[in-house]
Design an enzyme around this catalytic site. Sequence first.
Site, PDB file in Angstrom:
ATOM      1  N   ARG A 111       0.566  -1.328  -0.032  1.00 28.93           N
ATOM      2  CA  ARG A 111       0.058   0.156  -0.067  1.00 28.93           C
ATOM      3  C   ARG A 111       0.949   1.195   0.063  1.00 28.93           C
ATOM      4  O   ARG A 111       0.265   2.378  -0.115  1.00 28.93           O
ATOM      5  CB  ARG A 111      -0.899  -0.162   1.315  1.00 28.93           C
ATOM      6  CG  ARG A 111      -1.807  -1.080   1.380  1.00 28.93           C
ATOM      7  CD  ARG A 111      -2.461  -1.237   2.394  1.00 28.93           C
ATOM      8  NE  ARG A 111      -3.341  -0.106   2.992  1.00 28.93           N
ATOM      9  CZ  ARG A 111      -4.638  -0.029   2.595  1.00 28.93           C
ATOM     10  NH1 ARG A 111      -5.163  -1.080   2.164  1.00 28.93           N
ATOM     11  NH2 ARG A 111      -5.570   0.913   2.855  1.00 28.93           N
ATOM     12  N   HIS A 161      -1.004  24.236 -29.086  1.00 28.44           N
ATOM     13  CA  HIS A 161      -1.503  25.334 -28.445  1.00 28.44           C
ATOM     14  C   HIS A 161      -0.618  25.420 -27.199  1.00 28.44           C
ATOM     15  O   HIS A 161      -1.149  26.068 -26.006  1.00 28.44           O
ATOM     16  CB  HIS A 161      -2.834  25.300 -28.092  1.00 28.44           C
ATOM     17  CG  HIS A 161      -3.770  25.069 -29.102  1.00 28.44           C
ATOM     18  ND1 HIS A 161      -3.996  26.325 -30.036  1.00 28.44           N
ATOM     19  CD2 HIS A 161      -4.693  24.088 -29.555  1.00 28.44           C
ATOM     20  CE1 HIS A 161      -4.761  25.938 -31.049  1.00 28.44           C
ATOM     21  NE2 HIS A 161      -5.199  24.628 -30.709  1.00 28.44           N
ATOM     22  N   LYS A 176      -0.949   2.912  -2.242  1.00 28.11           N
ATOM     23  CA  LYS A 176      -1.693   2.110  -3.266  1.00 28.11           C
ATOM     24  C   LYS A 176      -3.019   2.669  -2.941  1.00 28.11           C
ATOM     25  O   LYS A 176      -3.917   2.574  -3.901  1.00 28.11           O
ATOM     26  CB  LYS A 176      -1.524   0.647  -2.989  1.00 28.11           C
ATOM     27  CG  LYS A 176      -2.396  -0.248  -3.667  1.00 28.11           C
ATOM     28  CD  LYS A 176      -1.652  -0.472  -5.160  1.00 28.11           C
ATOM     29  CE  LYS A 176      -2.736  -1.378  -6.027  1.00 28.11           C
ATOM     30  NZ  LYS A 176      -2.496  -0.838  -7.475  1.00 28.11           N
TER      31      LYS A 176
HETATM   32  C1  G6P Z   1      -3.644   6.038  -5.699  1.00 24.24           C
HETATM   33  C2  G6P Z   1      -2.761   4.836  -6.510  1.00 24.24           C
HETATM   34  C3  G6P Z   1      -3.104   4.865  -8.102  1.00 24.24           C
HETATM   35  C4  G6P Z   1      -4.632   4.740  -7.870  1.00 24.24           C
HETATM   36  C5  G6P Z   1      -5.335   5.705  -7.469  1.00 24.24           C
HETATM   37  C6  G6P Z   1      -6.875   5.636  -7.135  1.00 24.24           C
HETATM   38  O1  G6P Z   1      -2.854   7.079  -6.160  1.00 24.24           O
HETATM   39  O2  G6P Z   1      -1.325   4.884  -6.483  1.00 24.24           O
HETATM   40  O3  G6P Z   1      -2.624   3.643  -8.468  1.00 24.24           O
HETATM   41  O4  G6P Z   1      -5.185   4.770  -9.320  1.00 24.24           O
HETATM   42  O5  G6P Z   1      -4.860   5.960  -6.084  1.00 24.24           O
HETATM   43  O6  G6P Z   1      -7.195   4.508  -6.419  1.00 24.24           O
HETATM   44  P1  G6P Z   1      -8.537   3.642  -6.507  1.00 24.24           P
HETATM   45  O7  G6P Z   1      -7.942   2.380  -5.333  1.00 24.24           O
HETATM   46  O8  G6P Z   1      -9.611   4.542  -6.127  1.00 24.24           O
HETATM   47  O9  G6P Z   1      -8.623   2.977  -7.687  1.00 24.24           O
END
Ligand code: G6P
Length: 614
Positions: free
Chosen positions: A27, A510, A609
């Site tokens: 995570r 642009h 994560k």
């Molecule tokens: C974090 C992770 C991304 C993920 C985003 C949204 O930034 O590093 O990999 O896309 O959260 O997370 P979710 O669990 O809502 O898809």
Amino acid sequence: MCGIVCYAGRQNAAPILLEGLKRLEYRGYDSAGIAILDSDQKTAHVVKSVGKVAELEKKLNLRELPGTCGIAHTRWATHGKPTEENAHPHTDCTGDLMLIHNGIIENFAELKDELIEKGHNFRSETDTEVLAHLVEEYLKGMDEPDLPEAVRKALGRVSGTFGIAVLHRNIPNKIVVARRGSPLIIGVGQDEFLAASDINAFIRHTNKVIYLNDDEMAILNSNNITITDLNLNKIDRELETVDWEVFENEKKGYKHFMLKEIFEQPETVENAIRGRIIESEGISKLGGLDPVLNRLKNLQRMVFISCGTSYYAGLYAKYLFEILTDLDVNVDFASEFRYRNLRIDENTCVVAISQSGETADTLAALRESRRKGALTLGLVNVVGSTISKETDAGIYNHAGPEIGVASTKIFVSQCTILALMALLVGRSHHLSINEGIRIIQELKKIPDYIKEVLKQNEAIRELASQFLNYHDFLFLGRNLNYPIAMEGALKLKEISYVHAEGYPAGEMKHGPISLIDSHFPTVAIATQDYSYEKMINNIQEIKARSGRILAIATKGDNSLSTIVDDVIYVPRTVEVLQPIVNVIPLQLFAYHVADLKGRDVDKPRNLAKSVTVE
Ligand code: G6P
């Protein structure tokens, strides 16, 4: 992001907690800590360290930690740098009370002033430490120490979000946990209870769980568990059995989880579509949406809300739904959406897309949509996560755990399922059966198309090795491939720490064109579709300014190689599905650039994560 694991049972807690922490490593975090209570000896041990769980493990002598009750934490710094002092567990002035916390205590500064005035000694810069002293303060005023009651009173004073676990040296074998806006799941084993912010932490021990809702508490010891609301009124809660794969801490021969997950994608797509298509009718069957089918038929608007990579899946969905349905379609970053005055009513469907199902901004935007009367749907990977529970209906990815912080297989799974959803909504509105059948037939071939791209892995690595000295990249795509350009740039920047910008190709002239020279390469998605000629014009404009171009092109398009510097060929499919194939070489390109640069691919710096703070 921050992770919580707790154990109360008959076995030694430390090894179980350490194993749990290791399962939360994916995570993202920057320090870790553990507190073990040895009730026989009435002793408590708190050990913390900066960096990986392995560092913490080195500091622990497990044989000297015989307690059967403990709490452990991985911290992702918000208030205060990643230091040992700031790592959890935090203790009160006496050192008897130990507390771990996910979330943010928004009024911590005023509470801290008040507690300092009362003589409390603070040792960290965190918002969390306030909670430890606040519980201590309420315990002080009691004749008999009543931990749940002291926690209840303390939580009554705080604003913000929390998932907490509290232990006290003089209150044997008791862990008090509570949540508001930050996940907590209780695992029920044989003579043992576990609690964690992520089911992966304990799924190896038990798949019998109790999901704690917001504003609920649980008091655990090895014999029983009591669930209450935050006023300590008892709540009856059913035990659920979770169908969730234990992820192996194994990369199955791959160097990184990210590479393994990229290579799993043919199977990921198969899992996403299995049992979900009725080819003869050109329509999908999504069991999770059955209860809301009538509302879907009467819809006028769709809004996709999400963050990070999931946002780009939402952006793809916007283009896709505009093509396949007759609805007004919008997409927004969840963090922006919740503050906008958008027209949301009962004819609007808001779809929250989230791998973890716990992203704080997505959850907040979802709750705002519900308040305004929208039909809310979730597209979520983690079974039983908060978003999956708070939506009217939803669909699971069935893609298994994704461990690499940078999302790959879930993005492809999200896009595949969004295509199924678009078919379902489109066919209930105006889309013809022939068009539906044509898309389904191609959807079934996507796993093979992905396999064909994956065969080029070595060639893409070789290509990536030629791009290691560039500091900036531009990624261009048009229409359905614009989200893919954005996602390609995001993949590269998040794991290689190289600056990369995604742009709709038509916008290039642009602004970004002023950056183009021989030191600024462009990755151009130039597969053959109705915007191909325009894309070629953009490519020519870049070449005229000495920009190096790597193109993603349709297999058999031999003319493009005479214009650009490098090409990766992909198989052709129908326009609406082509982005799912086109993203694969971009994932591999980003992976190899990062790996060749020696980056920590699976756990890139500063990223998490699952982002459970707003
Ligand atoms: C974090 C992770 C991304 C993920 C985003 C949204 O930034 O590093 O990999 O896309 O959260 O997370 P979710 O669990 O809502 O898809």
